[in-house]
Write a protein that holds these residues in place. Structure first.
Motif, PDB file in Angstrom:
ATOM      1  N   ALA A   8     -50.790  81.375  78.723  1.00 33.37           N
ATOM      2  CA  ALA A   8     -51.004  80.742  77.415  1.00 33.37           C
ATOM      3  C   ALA A   8     -50.458  81.587  76.275  1.00 33.37           C
ATOM      4  CB  ALA A   8     -52.492  80.475  77.199  1.00 33.37           C
ATOM      5  N   GLU A   9     -50.642  82.889  76.348  1.00 29.70           N
ATOM      6  CA  GLU A   9     -50.173  83.763  75.268  1.00 29.70           C
ATOM      7  C   GLU A   9     -48.652  83.703  75.147  1.00 29.70           C
ATOM      8  OE1 GLU A   9     -50.209  88.474  74.011  1.00 29.70           O
ATOM      9  OE2 GLU A   9     -51.700  87.761  75.449  1.00 29.70           O
ATOM     10  N   ASN A  12     -47.612  80.108  73.874  1.00 27.59           N
ATOM     11  CA  ASN A  12     -47.882  79.913  72.446  1.00 27.59           C
ATOM     12  C   ASN A  12     -46.958  80.749  71.571  1.00 27.59           C
ATOM     13  OD1 ASN A  12     -49.917  77.982  72.750  1.00 27.59           O
ATOM     14  ND2 ASN A  12     -51.442  79.564  73.131  1.00 27.59           N
ATOM     15  N   ASP A  13     -46.649  81.973  72.013  1.00 31.41           N
ATOM     16  CA  ASP A  13     -45.725  82.818  71.263  1.00 31.41           C
ATOM     17  C   ASP A  13     -44.339  82.180  71.206  1.00 31.41           C
ATOM     18  OD1 ASP A  13     -44.909  85.272  69.896  1.00 31.41           O
ATOM     19  OD2 ASP A  13     -43.835  85.734  71.754  1.00 31.41           O
ATOM     20  N   LEU A  14     -43.860  81.713  72.353  1.00 29.73           N
ATOM     21  CA  LEU A  14     -42.551  81.066  72.407  1.00 29.73           C
ATOM     22  C   LEU A  14     -42.538  79.806  71.546  1.00 29.73           C
ATOM     23  CD1 LEU A  14     -39.708  80.809  73.585  1.00 29.73           C
ATOM     24  CD2 LEU A  14     -40.731  79.615  75.528  1.00 29.73           C
ATOM     25  N   LYS A  15     -43.586  78.991  71.664  1.00 32.49           N
ATOM     26  CA  LYS A  15     -43.692  77.756  70.885  1.00 32.49           C
ATOM     27  C   LYS A  15     -43.647  78.056  69.384  1.00 32.49           C
ATOM     28  CE  LYS A  15     -46.929  73.934  70.141  1.00 32.49           C
ATOM     29  NZ  LYS A  15     -47.516  74.226  68.859  1.00 32.49           N
ATOM     30  N   ASN A  16     -44.428  79.050  68.943  1.00 30.29           N
ATOM     31  CA  ASN A  16     -44.461  79.405  67.517  1.00 30.29           C
ATOM     32  C   ASN A  16     -43.116  79.906  67.019  1.00 30.29           C
ATOM     33  OD1 ASN A  16     -47.152  78.664  67.291  1.00 30.29           O
ATOM     34  ND2 ASN A  16     -47.903  80.719  67.732  1.00 30.29           N
ATOM     35  N   ARG A  17     -42.459  80.743  67.802  1.00 35.22           N
ATOM     36  CA  ARG A  17     -41.152  81.278  67.397  1.00 35.22           C
ATOM     37  C   ARG A  17     -40.117  80.156  67.261  1.00 35.22           C
ATOM     38  NH1 ARG A  17     -39.859  87.093  69.447  1.00 35.22           N
ATOM     39  NH2 ARG A  17     -41.945  88.004  69.521  1.00 35.22           N
ATOM     40  N   LEU A  18     -40.104  79.251  68.233  1.00 32.32           N
ATOM     41  CA  LEU A  18     -39.137  78.157  68.183  1.00 32.32           C
ATOM     42  C   LEU A  18     -39.422  77.202  67.027  1.00 32.32           C
ATOM     43  CD1 LEU A  18     -38.809  77.445  71.996  1.00 32.32           C
ATOM     44  CD2 LEU A  18     -37.067  78.438  70.489  1.00 32.32           C
ATOM     45  N   GLU A  19     -40.688  76.865  66.819  1.00 28.48           N
ATOM     46  CA  GLU A  19     -41.040  75.967  65.707  1.00 28.48           C
ATOM     47  C   GLU A  19     -40.729  76.607  64.360  1.00 28.48           C
ATOM     48  OE1 GLU A  19     -44.497  73.141  67.642  1.00 28.48           O
ATOM     49  OE2 GLU A  19     -45.119  74.963  66.625  1.00 28.48           O
ATOM     50  N   ASN A  20     -40.892  77.918  64.243  1.00 25.24           N
ATOM     51  CA  ASN A  20     -40.552  78.605  62.996  1.00 25.24           C
ATOM     52  C   ASN A  20     -39.065  78.520  62.682  1.00 25.24           C
ATOM     53  OD1 ASN A  20     -43.177  79.320  62.413  1.00 25.24           O
ATOM     54  ND2 ASN A  20     -43.017  81.350  63.346  1.00 25.24           N
ATOM     55  N   GLU A  21     -38.260  78.321  63.715  1.00 27.04           N
ATOM     56  CA  GLU A  21     -36.814  78.161  63.539  1.00 27.04           C
ATOM     57  C   GLU A  21     -36.409  76.702  63.395  1.00 27.04           C
ATOM     58  OE1 GLU A  21     -34.569  80.605  63.130  1.00 27.04           O
ATOM     59  OE2 GLU A  21     -36.230  82.033  63.180  1.00 27.04           O
ATOM     60  N   PRO A  34     -52.062  65.906  83.153  1.00 30.22           N
ATOM     61  CA  PRO A  34     -52.406  66.989  82.236  1.00 30.22           C
ATOM     62  C   PRO A  34     -52.281  68.351  82.923  1.00 30.22           C
ATOM     63  CG  PRO A  34     -54.022  65.242  82.105  1.00 30.22           C
ATOM     64  CD  PRO A  34     -53.137  64.928  83.275  1.00 30.22           C
ATOM     65  N   VAL A  35     -51.878  69.357  82.150  1.00 31.63           N
ATOM     66  CA  VAL A  35     -51.690  70.712  82.671  1.00 31.63           C
ATOM     67  C   VAL A  35     -52.667  71.642  81.966  1.00 31.63           C
ATOM     68  CG1 VAL A  35     -50.060  72.615  82.871  1.00 31.63           C
ATOM     69  CG2 VAL A  35     -49.267  70.260  83.118  1.00 31.63           C
ATOM     70  N   LYS A  36     -53.399  72.434  82.740  1.00 28.99           N
ATOM     71  CA  LYS A  36     -54.358  73.402  82.187  1.00 28.99           C
ATOM     72  C   LYS A  36     -53.717  74.785  82.239  1.00 28.99           C
ATOM     73  CE  LYS A  36     -59.115  74.923  82.741  1.00 28.99           C
ATOM     74  NZ  LYS A  36     -60.327  74.777  83.570  1.00 28.99           N
ATOM     75  N   ILE A  37     -53.477  75.375  81.041  1.00 26.12           N
ATOM     76  CA  ILE A  37     -52.863  76.698  81.005  1.00 26.12           C
ATOM     77  C   ILE A  37     -53.939  77.780  81.076  1.00 26.12           C
ATOM     78  CG2 ILE A  37     -50.761  75.886  79.883  1.00 26.12           C
ATOM     79  CD1 ILE A  37     -51.821  76.856  77.214  1.00 26.12           C
ATOM     80  N   SER A  38     -53.532  79.036  81.108  1.00 27.31           N
ATOM     81  CA  SER A  38     -54.422  80.147  81.447  1.00 27.31           C
ATOM     82  C   SER A  38     -55.626  80.322  80.530  1.00 27.31           C
ATOM     83  CB  SER A  38     -53.635  81.457  81.511  1.00 27.31           C
ATOM     84  OG  SER A  38     -53.121  81.795  80.238  1.00 27.31           O
TER      85      SER A  38
END
Length: 60
Positions: A8-9, A12-21, A34-38
Motif C-alpha cells: 500500500a505504501e 500510494n506513493d506512486l499514485k501521488n507522484r503520478l497524479e502530481n504530474e 475488488p482487491v485488498k492491498i496491504s
C-alpha cells in the motif's frame, strides 16, 4: 497492475507522484473483483487483464 496484498505504501506513493504530474490513474487487476492491498484498503479495478485479453482477441 495491482493484486491482493500489494504494498500500500509503494502504491500510494506512486499514485501521488503520478497524479502530481497530471496523470490519470486507472487500476488494472487480474479480474474485476475488488482487491485488498496491504493496509486493508479495498480498491475496485477499472480494468482487468482477462477482459483486455478477450477484447484484444476478438478484435483481430
Amino acid at each position: 497492475m495491482i493484486y491482493n496484498e500489494a504494498d500500500a505504501e509503494m502504491l500510494n506513493d506512486l499514485k501521488n507522484r503520478l497524479e502530481n504530474e497530471g496523470a490519470k490513474i486507472e487500476i488494472i487487476a487480474p479480474s474485476m473483483a475488488p482487491v485488498k492491498i496491504s493496509d486493508g484498503t479495498i480498491l475496485l479495478p477499472h480494468h482487468s487483464l482477462m477482459l483486455r485479453f478477450i477484447m484484444y482477441y476478438f478484435r483481430k
